[in-house]
Design an enzyme around this catalytic site. Structure first.
Site, PDB file in Angstrom:
ATOM      1  N   HIS A   1      54.177  50.133  81.452  1.00 14.91           N
ATOM      2  CA  HIS A   1      53.389  51.116  82.212  1.00 14.91           C
ATOM      3  C   HIS A   1      51.886  50.865  82.057  1.00 14.91           C
ATOM      4  O   HIS A   1      51.070  51.741  82.320  1.00 14.91           O
ATOM      5  CB  HIS A   1      53.757  52.557  81.831  1.00 14.91           C
ATOM      6  CG  HIS A   1      55.128  52.945  82.291  1.00 14.91           C
ATOM      7  ND1 HIS A   1      55.657  54.197  82.109  1.00 14.91           N
ATOM      8  CD2 HIS A   1      56.091  52.233  82.933  1.00 14.91           C
ATOM      9  CE1 HIS A   1      56.891  54.236  82.620  1.00 14.91           C
ATOM     10  NE2 HIS A   1      57.161  53.055  83.123  1.00 14.91           N
TER      11      HIS A   1
ATOM     12  N   ARG B   1      61.564  67.290  78.737  1.00 16.41           N
ATOM     13  CA  ARG B   1      60.540  66.699  79.603  1.00 16.41           C
ATOM     14  C   ARG B   1      59.682  67.784  80.249  1.00 16.41           C
ATOM     15  O   ARG B   1      58.468  67.618  80.401  1.00 16.41           O
ATOM     16  CB  ARG B   1      61.194  65.829  80.683  1.00 16.41           C
ATOM     17  CG  ARG B   1      60.173  65.263  81.655  1.00 16.41           C
ATOM     18  CD  ARG B   1      60.752  64.310  82.665  1.00 16.41           C
ATOM     19  NE  ARG B   1      59.754  63.936  83.648  1.00 16.41           N
ATOM     20  CZ  ARG B   1      59.958  63.084  84.634  1.00 16.41           C
ATOM     21  NH1 ARG B   1      61.129  62.496  84.774  1.00 16.41           N
ATOM     22  NH2 ARG B   1      59.003  62.802  85.496  1.00 16.41           N
TER      23      ARG B   1
ATOM     24  N   TYR C   1      51.089  53.253  87.270  1.00 17.25           N
ATOM     25  CA  TYR C   1      50.690  54.103  86.142  1.00 17.25           C
ATOM     26  C   TYR C   1      49.218  53.963  85.790  1.00 17.25           C
ATOM     27  O   TYR C   1      48.668  54.805  85.090  1.00 17.25           O
ATOM     28  CB  TYR C   1      51.565  53.801  84.918  1.00 17.25           C
ATOM     29  CG  TYR C   1      52.952  54.366  85.062  1.00 17.25           C
ATOM     30  CD1 TYR C   1      53.272  55.640  84.607  1.00 17.25           C
ATOM     31  CD2 TYR C   1      53.963  53.631  85.686  1.00 17.25           C
ATOM     32  CE1 TYR C   1      54.543  56.167  84.758  1.00 17.25           C
ATOM     33  CE2 TYR C   1      55.236  54.150  85.842  1.00 17.25           C
ATOM     34  CZ  TYR C   1      55.519  55.425  85.384  1.00 17.25           C
ATOM     35  OH  TYR C   1      56.774  55.952  85.552  1.00 17.25           O
TER      36      TYR C   1
ATOM     37  N   ASN D   1      62.593  55.336  78.255  1.00 20.10           N
ATOM     38  CA  ASN D   1      61.136  55.472  78.160  1.00 20.10           C
ATOM     39  C   ASN D   1      60.737  56.233  76.905  1.00 20.10           C
ATOM     40  O   ASN D   1      61.505  57.061  76.414  1.00 20.10           O
ATOM     41  CB  ASN D   1      60.601  56.209  79.395  1.00 20.10           C
ATOM     42  CG  ASN D   1      60.385  55.282  80.559  1.00 20.10           C
ATOM     43  OD1 ASN D   1      59.976  54.139  80.370  1.00 20.10           O
ATOM     44  ND2 ASN D   1      60.637  55.754  81.775  1.00 20.10           N
TER      45      ASN D   1
END
Length: 446
Positions: free
Chosen positions: A201, A95, A255, A149
Site C-alpha cells: 500500500h 474495522r 493508497y 491486511n
C-alpha cells in the site's frame, strides 16, 4: 498426479469464491485435489454458506477438487502444500471501530493506513504467529501466502518472529495497477509489465512496459491528463494534479492519496462520517448482500457483484503466484517478501513489495537500488512506523506503540496519537491480550 492440498484460513470470507474460481480456471496446470476452508466459531455460518457455493462451483466445472470446511485449524493444516490467510480478527465490527474512532478526532479512518491500519496489525500479528507455529509442526514444508491486511506488516512479523521462513505476502493493488494500465492503453493485461518497488500500500510503478517496450512517459502523461480510471473500488478516485504526477514521474498506487491528498481524503471521509457512514459499514452491507446471493442453491459461479467488495483480481494474483511456484515458471510478479538488499536503505530482513522472479524455491527480488528521491523519504518513514508496530504487537510495549503512531504521517502530534491510541486499545480489549495490563490501567484512569 497426487495433486495439491491447499488450506485457506479465513475460508468463510466473501472473497473465497474468487479463489475457488481461480483454482478452477487453472486446474490443468495447478491440480488442487483438496481445498480446506477454515474459520472460527463466530464465522461458522458464513463458512458453511461459502463452502456450499464452492462445492457447487467445483461440480459445475467438473474438476476433481474436494472442498472441506472445518473449525479445526490443526486438522486442516496436516500435510498442506500451501496455506493462504485472509482473516479478519474481530470481524467487520473491529474495522468499524478502526475507522470511526480516528474520524471522531478528525483523523483519517482507514483499514490499513494510520491508526486503523496499526490496530489491525496489533490484533492480527499474534494470531498469524500462532498459525505459523501450527504450520511448523503440521506442514513444515508448506508455503504461507498471506493476503491478510496490513499485508506488509503481517509478512514482516512472520519473517522476523515466525518459525517458518517460507512466507510470501500478497496484495491485489499491483495487479489492479497493471489492469488499469492495460485498460488505459487498450491492450490485454498479458502485454503489460510494471517494475514495482516500495512497501505494501506504498508501492510505486517505476517502469511500465507494453510488449517489452518502455511506455512509462506515455502512461505518466495519460495519468496527468486524468485519463486513468480507478484501480480499486474502495478508495476515492480524486484526480492528481498534472504537475505533481509529471514531477513524481513514477506511477503511484491508490493508497498514496492518503499521503499526497490527505486534506481531500479526510474531508471526504468526514463528510460520510457526518452522515453516520464509514467504508467499513458500506462493506458490511455489501457482505450481507453477497451472502444472501451465496445462499442461492442455483448459484454455481462467482457472482459479478463481488467486484464491488474491493478485492478484484485477488484470485488472479493468488492463483497465478501459487501456479508459478508449483510449475517453477520463473515469471515476474510483484509480492511482499524479504528485501535481501533489493531496495537500498531498507533493512535486508524487512518485507518490501517488489517485482520478483517466481520460482519453485520462492520469490527472488529484482534489485532496484535506492528508491527515487521523490518518494524515498516517505517510504522510509512508513517502514519505521511498520517496524515499531510489529514490535509493539509482539511485545505489548505501549511506548513503542505510541511512538509508532506519532511518526505516522497521518497523525499530527504525540498528544493526538495518545488520545487515539488509548481509545482504540480499550475499544479492542478483547483482541489485544498482549496489552492487558495497559488496558486495565487505562480503564481505571477514565
Amino acid at each position: 498426479m497426487k495433486g495439491l492440498k491447499i488450506v485457506t484460513i479465513g475460508g468463510g470470507s466473501s472473497y473465497t469464491p474468487e479463489l475457488v474460481e481461480g483454482f478452477i480456471k487453472r486446474y490443468d496446470e495447478l491440480p488442487v485435489r483438496e481445498l480446506w476452508l477454515v474459520d472460527i466459531k463466530e464465522g461458522e455460518e458464513k463458512l458453511n454458506i461459502v463452502g456450499d457455493l464452492a462445492k457447487r462451483m467445483v461440480k459445475k466445472a467438473g474438476v476433481p477438487m474436494e472442498i472441506h470446511t472445518t473449525l479445526n485449524r490443526r486438522e486442516a493444516l496436516k500435510d498442506a502444500d500451501f496455506v493462504t490467510t485472509q482473516l479478519r480478527v474481530g470481524l467487520l465490527n473491529a474495522r468499524i471501530k478502526d475507522e470511526r474512532i480516528p474520524l471522531s478526532h478528525g483523523l483519517i479512518g482507514q483499514e490499513t493506513n494510520g491508526a486503523g491500519g496499526m490496530f489491525k496489525a496489533l490484533r492480527t500479528i499474534p494470531v498469524i504467529l500462532d498459525i505459523d507455529k501450527d504450520m511448523a509442526e503440521l506442514c513444515p514444508n508448506a508455503w504461507l501466502i498471506n493476503f491478510t491486511n496490513p499485508a506488509g506488516m503481517v509478512t514482516e512479523a512472520l519473517l522476523r518472529h515466525g518459525n517458518n521462513k517460507k512466507i510470501i505476502g500478497l496484495c491485489n493493488v499491483p495487479i489492479g495497477m497493471e489492469m488499469a494500465v492495460a485498460k488505459l492503453l487498450d491492450v490485454d493485461h498479458s502485454r503489460i509489465r510494471i517494475d514495482f518497488a516500495g512497501l505494501n500500500h506504498m508501492v510505486f510503478g517505476n517502469n511500465i512496459y507494453k510488449d517489452g517496450i518502455n511506455v512509462t512517459e506515455e502512461v505518466i502523461n495519460k495519468i496527468a491528463n486524468g485519463e486513468m480510471g480507478g484501480v480499486v473500488k474502495n478508495i476515492k478516485d480524486f484526480d492528481w494534479m498534472p504537475e505533481f504526477i509529471k514531477g513524481l514521474n513514477i506511477m503511484p498506487c491508490p493508497y498514496h492519496r492518503y499521503y499526497f491528498q490527505t486534506k481531500e481524503m479526510l474531508e471526504d471521509e468526514l463528510k460520510e462520517f457526518s452522515k453516520g457512514e464509514t467504508r467499513a459499514e458500506v462493506v458490511k452491507r455489501l457482505e450481507d448482500d453477497l451472502f444472501e446471493l451465496y445462499k442461492d442453491e442455483n448459484l454455481n459461479v462467482k457472482p459479478p457483484q463481488l467486484e464491488k467488495r474491493g478485492g478484484a483480481y485477488y484470485s488472479d494474483a493468488a492463483c497465478r503466484l501459487i501456479s508459478s511456484m508449483y510449475n517453477d515458471k520463473k515469471d515476474i510478479q510483484p509480492v511482499n517478501t524479504r528485501n535481501n538488499g533489493a531496495i537500498k536503505g531498507i533493512d535486508e530482513n524487512s518485507a518490501v513489495e517488489i517485482s520478483c522472479i517466481i520460482t519453485k524455491d520462492g520469490p527472488k527480488p529484482i534489485q532496484v537500488g535506492e528508491m527515487n528521491v521523490q518518494v524515498n523519504g516517505l517510504v522510509q518513514q512508513i517502514k519505521s512506523f511498520e517496524r515499531l508496530v510489529i514490535e509493539a504487537a509482539v511485545t505489548g510495549d505501549y511506548n513503542k506503540a505510541l511512538v509508532a503512531l506519532t511518526i505516522n504521517p497521518l497523525i499530527p502530534s504525540d498528544k493526538m496519537a495518545k488520545i487515539v491510541l488509548d481509545e482504540l486499545l480499550v475499544a479492542h480489549e478483547d483482541y489485544l491480550p498482549q496489552f492487558k495490563e495497559v488496558i486495565e490501567k487505562l480503564k481505571k484512569e477514565k
